[in-house]
Design an enzyme around this catalytic site. Structure first.
Site, PDB file in Angstrom:
ATOM      1  CE1 TYR A 188      -0.035  -0.877  -0.205  1.00  0.00           C
ATOM      2  CE2 TYR A 188       0.419   0.435   1.754  1.00  0.00           C
ATOM      3  CZ  TYR A 188       0.168  -0.794   1.172  1.00  0.00           C
ATOM      4  OH  TYR A 188       0.124  -1.921   1.945  1.00  0.00           O
ATOM      5  CB  SER A 213      -1.750  -0.871   5.766  1.00  0.00           C
ATOM      6  OG  SER A 213      -0.552  -0.189   6.087  1.00  0.00           O
TER       7      SER A 213
END
Length: 243
Positions: free
Chosen positions: A147, A134
């Protein structure tokens, strides 16, 4: 050996990618509460899967990973594609004070991924493994650093694993999308260069079927430019950046 294993059967991206690849192939869906995968199984069947099996999969039970992969290979006659699409977003604010939650995010989004990718690379002989990084891992932000840190670690691991597999009949493709508008981010305001699960699935499927051997996919491609801009932002400004 043309079976497909989808780890994270409830994943929006994983499900969309599966339907683009499964025509004429046997499929195994693995997720928590495997009995709730009926809709995903029906989509795969409608897309041409020759058979669909479901297996219970608990990402944090690391000791169960190899047996699950072996079972999936037995059910399909051998795996040719593995889609590693499980993961959680978690709650950043909670993780800042709740160490158990922080560790849960790290375990599911990094440790369990490393375990499963290692096993897949060890047991599969040809085809492709797909992992999902990501833009959040490119440079950790104050608003989602727990995260983001898992994606940074996973991305680094994938780059090394892809290099280890280079020149073999098996390759690792790492998708690096921007903000994905889907069930995991429901209720959140989309970020610049947001993409849908279908767009991510299209990019990965195109690389598998018509690509030139890329190991890392920025999705959309212009996200690469934004990433380099992000890296140049001074720290005092960066720490104030929103999600």
């Amino acid at each position: 050996m043309n079976g497909i294993l989808l780890l994270g059967g409830h994943s929006d991206i994983g499900g969309d990618l599966l339907t683009r690849l499964c025509a004429g192939r046997p499929v195994v869906l693995a997720a928590r509460r495997a009995w709730t995968l009926t809709e995903v199984a029906e989509r795969a069947t409608a897309a041409g899967a020759t058979e669909v099996h479901t297996l219970d999969f608990e990402a944090t039970d690391l000791a169960s990973h190899r047996a699950l992969v072996d079972r999936a290979a037995d059910l399909t006659g051998g795996l040719g594609t593995a889609i590693v699409a499980f993961g959680i977003l978690g709650e950043q604010r909670r993780a800042e004070t709740d160490e158990a939650h922080a560790v849960e995010i790290a375990t599911v989004d990094y440790t369990a991924q490393v375990s499963m990718l290692t096993i897949l690379a060890d047991t599969m002989t040809r085809g492709e493994i797909i992992a999902f990084s990501s833009i959040a891992g490119w440079r950790a932000r104050r608003a989602n650093y727990v995260y983001g840190s898992t994606k940074a670690g996973l991305d680094a691991f994938c780059q090394g694993l892809a290099d280890r597999l280079h020149g073999t009949p098996l390759r690792l493709i790492t998708a690096r999308p921007g903000f994905v508008i889907g069930s995991m981010t429901e209720g959140m305001d989309p970020a610049p260069m947001s993409v849908t699960p279908a767009e991510v699935a299209d990019a990965v499927a195109t690389e598998i079927t018509d690509g030139k051997g890329s190991t890392t996919l920025w999705i959309p491609r212009r996200l690469r430019l934004l990433a380099w801009i992000m890296a140049a932002v001074p720290r005092p400004i960066w720490r104030k950046m929103p999600r």
